[in-house]
Design a protein around this motif. Sequence first.
Motif, mmCIF file in Angstrom:
data_model
loop_
_atom_site.group_PDB
_atom_site.id
_atom_site.type_symbol
_atom_site.label_atom_id
_atom_site.label_comp_id
_atom_site.label_asym_id
_atom_site.label_seq_id
_atom_site.Cartn_x
_atom_site.Cartn_y
_atom_site.Cartn_z
ATOM 1 N N ALA A 1 -19.684 -40.040 -89.222
ATOM 2 C CA ALA A 1 -19.699 -41.128 -90.206
ATOM 3 C C ALA A 1 -18.352 -41.247 -90.899
ATOM 4 O O ALA A 1 -17.872 -42.351 -91.182
ATOM 5 N N TYR B 1 -30.496 -40.274 -88.603
ATOM 6 C CA TYR B 1 -31.205 -41.146 -87.659
ATOM 7 C C TYR B 1 -30.225 -42.083 -86.953
ATOM 8 O O TYR B 1 -30.317 -42.325 -85.749
ATOM 9 N N HIS B 2 -29.264 -42.593 -87.723
ATOM 10 C CA HIS B 2 -28.291 -43.526 -87.161
ATOM 11 C C HIS B 2 -27.524 -42.877 -86.008
ATOM 12 O O HIS B 2 -27.291 -43.493 -84.967
ATOM 13 N N TYR B 3 -27.134 -41.639 -86.193
ATOM 14 C CA TYR B 3 -26.274 -41.015 -85.190
ATOM 15 C C TYR B 3 -27.015 -40.260 -84.095
ATOM 16 O O TYR B 3 -26.467 -40.042 -83.018
ATOM 17 N N ASP C 1 -16.106 -43.012 -88.626
ATOM 18 C CA ASP C 1 -16.488 -44.425 -88.483
ATOM 19 C C ASP C 1 -16.354 -45.200 -89.790
ATOM 20 O O ASP C 1 -16.531 -46.425 -89.815
ATOM 21 N N ALA D 1 -23.177 -35.274 -87.817
ATOM 22 C CA ALA D 1 -23.401 -36.672 -88.196
ATOM 23 C C ALA D 1 -22.477 -37.095 -89.336
ATOM 24 O O ALA D 1 -21.921 -38.194 -89.327
ATOM 25 N N LEU E 1 -18.485 -45.067 -92.212
ATOM 26 C CA LEU E 1 -19.814 -45.531 -92.628
ATOM 27 C C LEU E 1 -20.343 -44.675 -93.782
ATOM 28 O O LEU E 1 -20.154 -43.465 -93.812
ATOM 29 N N PHE F 1 -23.870 -43.912 -96.046
ATOM 30 C CA PHE F 1 -25.327 -44.064 -96.108
ATOM 31 C C PHE F 1 -25.806 -43.630 -97.496
ATOM 32 O O PHE F 1 -25.189 -42.775 -98.138
ATOM 33 N N SER G 1 -31.131 -41.413 -93.199
ATOM 34 C CA SER G 1 -30.564 -42.642 -92.603
ATOM 35 C C SER G 1 -29.361 -42.288 -91.742
ATOM 36 O O SER G 1 -29.199 -42.791 -90.619
ATOM 37 N N LEU G 2 -28.522 -41.420 -92.281
ATOM 38 C CA LEU G 2 -27.324 -41.001 -91.565
ATOM 39 C C LEU G 2 -27.683 -40.272 -90.265
ATOM 40 O O LEU G 2 -27.175 -40.603 -89.186
ATOM 41 N N GLN H 1 -22.433 -39.141 -100.355
ATOM 42 C CA GLN H 1 -22.381 -38.631 -98.976
ATOM 43 C C GLN H 1 -21.370 -37.484 -98.848
ATOM 44 O O GLN H 1 -21.638 -36.475 -98.209
ATOM 45 N N ASN I 1 -30.758 -40.496 -83.644
ATOM 46 C CA ASN I 1 -32.087 -41.001 -83.318
ATOM 47 C C ASN I 1 -33.124 -39.871 -83.297
ATOM 48 O O ASN I 1 -34.174 -39.967 -82.654
#
Lengths: 234, 227
Positions: B172, B187-189, B175, B168, B177, B179, B184-185, B83, B191
């Motif tokens: 991340a 979409y998570h943040y 946070d 994003a 996080l 991915f 995925s990253l 990432q 949508n």
Amino acid sequence: MKTCIITGAGSGIGRAAAIAIGAANEFEYLALIGRTEDKLAETKAKMTTNAHVELFAYDLADLEGIPALVERIYETTGEITCLLNIAGYTDPQPLLTTSLESMRLTYETNVFAPFLLIRECTKYMRLNRDGSKILNVASTAGITPRPGWLSYASSKAAVVSMSQTLTEELAEYGIRVYCISPGRCATALRRKLAPNEDQSTIMQPEDVGHIICQLVSESEHCLDGQNIIVRKKT
Amino acid sequence: MYSVIILAGGTGSRMHQSVPKQFLALAGKPMILHTLERLERIDEVGEVIVSCHPHYKELLQMHIAAYMLKKPYTIIDGGETRQQSAYLGVKAAKNEDIVIHEAARPFVTTGEFKALMDCDAASATYGLDIPFTVSVQKDGMIGGLLERNSLVNIQLPQKFKRGALLAAYEQAEKDGLVFTEDTSLLYHYTNAPIRVLEGTPNNIKVTNSVDLMAGEAIYREYIVGRD
């Protein structure tokens, strides 16, 4: 400009190929390479073609100059479409009298020079994306054991192997690699290998030149990657 | 124009080799070169950014020179994680339109790159249906069921808008996080809609030694088309 480079164009199969390819008018520029200007000029005089024919008097045993030679042709034409490695050398000797110098000169002309020409041309052929061709002239001597032909036969075996390897390696660049192995053919080189032969009874350079012309034609796209044996039925 | 980011920061530990897998020979040349040579033939590629372990930057530069690659190249140090490497690559990009690919997927075609760039979605990825059953495992036991028809096997390359993806990544990072890939990253943040283009089973990720053997066959049959 569609460009074809032909080595060994001053005599024999190279000359015959130049004449046939010139007459087919598939290329706009033909670069004829041979050791002497006079012989190249003779070849040119025998050609009937719409292509621009340029003569390069160059001894391919001078390996170091090959990249500059190819670059010069590319700078003139802006494209290298086809390379025909036809020039050959032989000095038939039995093992015990084969000098390292003789072996080296045979390999320089028959293997190292084609290798360098292919490498340098590939740098430019990759830019064509498709339709480029390389044709190497090996010999049936490369696949048939003959006492006294050690240097020549082994060098031609190397040409066969090099062609087959590069068929695979260059396929993704859209470069087709052909290899032909003529049998007995009435050339000066053959005269050194078989001095007592009646050359009027064997295959003529024009026969091989015609086949080379067919293989490098745009319409041919099935016979690359093979060692194509070219023989006259006697 | 697109900035293409190639992730090549792996060290090859899973392959048990002395050099990273992206530099191992595949069909006669270093694996990463397969992708780089294809990018060379795509007019829409304005620059290529390769995220690479510092020990291998010089080797990569030698390959780029030897293969006479002409696109503008920037070679950057990879991050600690995939990432982070992707983030650093995106940060270095000069264009708003970006494509991310990984060097360990050498069988992507120029056609696939072009189709991705040409599709009218802002963000897109390749994906494959999953032909086998996937379940949730918990403590060595089946812990739940997944509906196979709703799953997709995500493949690279992927495309994004640089600004949205950078935001994003930065969120991340805050946070904590991580991915496994960038759709995925994003979409998570956000949508945000992310188009899934149909991938191909040939576009494998070379991960293990057996993939190298399979790769030789894929190259011969699929890329070169010689039987």
